[in-house]
Design an enzyme around this catalytic site. Structure first.
Site, mmCIF file in Angstrom:
data_model
loop_
_atom_site.group_PDB
_atom_site.id
_atom_site.type_symbol
_atom_site.label_atom_id
_atom_site.label_comp_id
_atom_site.label_asym_id
_atom_site.label_seq_id
_atom_site.Cartn_x
_atom_site.Cartn_y
_atom_site.Cartn_z
ATOM 1 N N CYS A 175 0.823 -1.206 0.000
ATOM 2 C CA CYS A 175 0.000 0.000 0.000
ATOM 3 C C CYS A 175 0.857 1.255 0.000
ATOM 4 C CB CYS A 175 -0.908 0.001 1.223
ATOM 5 S SG CYS A 175 -1.939 1.472 1.327
ATOM 6 N N ARG A 179 -0.068 4.842 3.133
ATOM 7 C CA ARG A 179 -0.058 4.575 4.577
ATOM 8 C C ARG A 179 0.212 5.795 5.446
ATOM 9 N NH1 ARG A 179 4.133 -0.252 4.627
ATOM 10 N NH2 ARG A 179 4.373 0.145 2.389
ATOM 11 N N TRP A 211 -9.095 5.559 0.139
ATOM 12 C CA TRP A 211 -9.736 6.093 -1.050
ATOM 13 C C TRP A 211 -8.838 5.870 -2.246
ATOM 14 C CZ3 TRP A 211 -9.372 10.206 2.785
ATOM 15 C CH2 TRP A 211 -8.239 11.016 2.666
ATOM 16 N N GLU A 263 -5.583 3.443 -10.123
ATOM 17 C CA GLU A 263 -6.248 2.161 -9.838
ATOM 18 C C GLU A 263 -7.450 1.967 -10.750
ATOM 19 O OE1 GLU A 263 -6.024 1.007 -5.346
ATOM 20 O OE2 GLU A 263 -6.472 3.136 -5.499
#
Length: 423
Positions: free
Chosen positions: A128, A131, A291, A296
């Site tokens: 991720c 973070r 979000w 993506e």
């Protein structure tokens, strides 16, 4: 659309929910507003996130009577005592846990332990990029709920709470944990919202139809929520209420013809098929969201050949020469598609992050964690964005390798009832 179930057709009833206190929600929607991306969602490279943080060691798979391994509980309690600032005596807490495990085969986290563990699991997600704001996650304590009706209702409430009128909030809803000899219910959906015509959802859409769902014929129609209370029972299914699915219709900042493609996407990327593990306790039903980072949607969901595969259609709108790969029409179409995503989310005042800004924020996160004496393991192939990777700040550097033994963590599973595992 109305709620439909396989065996229940009564209204869902209200249930109490406990929400752990958190820092103020991050600022609202726009490509220039700071905040985490759709992580713990990630770039969907195969499909989910990973983990990492305090020094960890391998622990036995189970403790007494099939319960949690005590070394895992000890490791977590000491981490919580060290970081919480609450003056906790870890030895006293561990004596309580050992006694509870001896009597019951397992133990129960306090509300504070649960909230801390869920947030640190995000901090540990090595795949991720978003973070930096792990402390801001809203933690909903729903451990008292096991009935599919209640789980479905609270998943819909999760989506409403997270959408927040476009100002997306990171949220995790934690339902009942596995107990010795009593596995907890699972969600079979990859995310709380996925579309029935998405090739990635083909198996789940087929299962929903077998159970009685009549939808899925039109484009961008949300799949029903699939809740399975035990491996021996068929799942219950629930259509998502209209007010729980916040969507953005995609237009382009300079090309009016783009809107004719009819593209849209949902605003809350809530992962729902992973297990949250804290101190040896596994929570298999714990949907969570951050979000979106625009890539993506624009570089993966709508562009991948095994997903919506819309690049050629976008190229036609812009009159690009698709006769040869050497014209770089795919690259140009990809940029325009990503521009449309960022433009549309910003126009609708829905939180979204661009990949250049988010890359800089990730480096800020690394520096911040260093000040606390913590490393930041990262999977380079997931951290580097799928568009213009070499032009982003995260490309030209090395990272600490992910450690699949680090906990707390959001763990992948091989199927709803498969054993959770790390990277």
């Amino acid at each position: 659309m109305s709620l439909l179930f396989t065996r229940h057709r009564k209204p869902l009833r209200a249930v109490p929910v406990t929400t752990a206190p958190v820092a103020p929600a991050p600022a609202p929607a726009s490509a220039s507003v700071p905040g985490p991306r759709g992580c713990p969602v990630v770039h969907q490279r195969p499909s989910e996130p990973t983990h990492a943080v305090p020094p960890a060691r391998a622990v036995p798979p189970t403790g007494p009577a099939g319960g949690p391994p005590l070394p895992a509980a000890e490791q977590f309690v000491r981490l919580f005592a060290a970081e919480s600032g609450q003056g906790i005596d870890p030895e006293a807490r561990l004596r309580e846990i050992r006694a509870e495990v001896a009597a019951e085969g397992t133990y129960t986290h306090t509300a504070d332990e649960l909230a801390f563990g869920a947030r640190v699991a995000w901090r540990n997600a090595a795949r991720c990029i978003g973070r930096l704001y792990w402390r801001s996650m809203v933690v909903r304590d729903l451990r008292h709920l096991r009935r599919p009706d209640d789980i479905a209702e609270q998943c819909f409430e999760h989506l409403r709470l997270a959408a927040n009128g476009g100002r997306i909030r990171p949220v995790v809803s934690i339902f009942a944990p596995d107990r010795p000899g009593r596995p907890a219910p699972r969600l079979l959906n990859e995310q709380l919202v996925r579309y029935g015509d998405d090739p990635n959802s083909a198996e789940r859409a087929a299962l929903a139809r077998e159970l009685g769902w009549k939808g899925g014929e039109g484009p961008f129609e949300p799949l029903p929520l699939l809740v399975q209370s035990s491996p021996e029972r068929p799942p219950d299914w629930y259509e998502l209420p209209d007010d729980a699915v916040h969507e953005v219709r995609l237009t382009h900042p300079t090309e009016p013809g783009f809107a004719a493609l009819g593209l849209r996407w949902y605003s809350v990327p809530a992962v729902s098929d992973m297990t949250l593990e804290i101190g040896g306790i596994q929570y298999p039903c714990a949907p969570f969201n951050g979000w979106y980072m625009g890539t993506e949607i624009g570089s993966r969901n709508l562009a991948d050949r095994d997903r919506y595969d819309r690049l050629r259609a976008v190229a036609e709108v812009f009159g690009l020469d698709t006769s040869s790969e050497r014209t770089l029409w795919r690259d140009r179409a990809l940029v325009e598609l990503n521009a449309a995503v960022l433009h549309s989310f910003t126009r609708e005042q829905v939180t979204v992050a661009d990949h250049h800004t988010e890359s800089q924020r990730f480096l800020t996160h690394i520096e911040r964690e260093k000040r606390y004496g913590r490393g930041v393991p990262a999977d380079w192939s997931w951290i580097v964005p799928p568009l213009s990777g070499g032009a982003t700040a995260v490309f030209h550097r090395y990272y600490d390798a992910p450690d699949p033994q680090l906990r707390p963590a959001y763990l992948r599973r091989d199927g709803a009832w498969g054993e959770p595992h790390g990277a």
